[in-house]
Design an enzyme around this catalytic site. Structure first.
Site, short mmCIF file in Angstrom:
data_model
loop_
_atom_site.label_atom_id
_atom_site.label_comp_id
_atom_site.label_asym_id
_atom_site.label_seq_id
_atom_site.Cartn_x
_atom_site.Cartn_y
_atom_site.Cartn_z
N ARG A 82 159.46 25.51 30.37
CA ARG A 82 160.58 25.81 31.44
C ARG A 82 160.94 27.61 31.54
NH1 ARG A 82 165.25 21.79 30.70
NH2 ARG A 82 164.52 22.24 28.62
N ASN A 100 162.33 19.58 33.14
CA ASN A 100 161.49 18.46 32.68
C ASN A 100 161.71 17.33 33.34
OD1 ASN A 100 160.70 20.13 30.56
ND2 ASN A 100 162.27 19.53 28.94
#
Length: 157
Positions: A82, A100
């Site tokens: 990320r 996520n």
């Protein structure tokens, strides 16, 4: 020697000339102008074939904003995926988000100029973070947008 082009196209019905004295309009056959147009069309067609699009469409395409959703599968959690996605998106000037999922994937949305979004899609499919392993990338809900929905690229927790 060029064939006789026929009467001057600048002659009025009464036979008076409208062209400037010494002009070359009577010396160049009308077909020569058409041949020049044909050469121009052939040249532009060659450019389009080389670049895969009409030469004047690239600027419009470059400025077209799109939005696309994505989901990345593989070893993409616990490897700073990320954070690297956010950094790459910001580097390209894109906006959107990344998070996520409970399925062990990473999902998000990209928005920006089409060429930059395409670059980011390739990055998501092939690069990712250094310790990630990408098995598959899905992109869907792609659409042209008139304005960006976000002001930056966020990591959603």
């Amino acid at each position: 020697m060029l064939p006789d082009p026929g009467p001057c196209p600048c002659l009025t019905k009464g036979g008076a000339r409208r062209c400037a004295p010494g002009s070359s309009c009577r010396k160049i056959p009308a077909s020569a102008g058409l041949a020049g147009v044909g050469l121009l069309i052939a040249f532009l067609s060659t450019l389009a074939a080389l670049y895969g699009r009409a030469p004047d469409s690239s600027m419009a395409e470059e400025n077209t904003l799109i939005s696309v959703d994505y989901e990345i599968f593989g070893k993409v959690q616990g490897v700073f995926f990320r954070k690297h996605t956010q950094a790459e998106g910001k580097k390209l000037g894109l906006v959107g988000w990344v998070q996520n999922t409970d399925r062990g994937t990473v999902q998000g949305q990209l928005q920006g100029p089409i060429s930059k979004v395409r670059h980011m899609q390739e990055w998501l499919e092939t690069s990712g973070s250094p310790k990630s392993h990408i098995d598959k990338a899905n992109f869907n809900n792609e659409k042209v947008i008139s304005k960006l929905d976000y002001s930056d690229f966020q990591i959603v927790k």
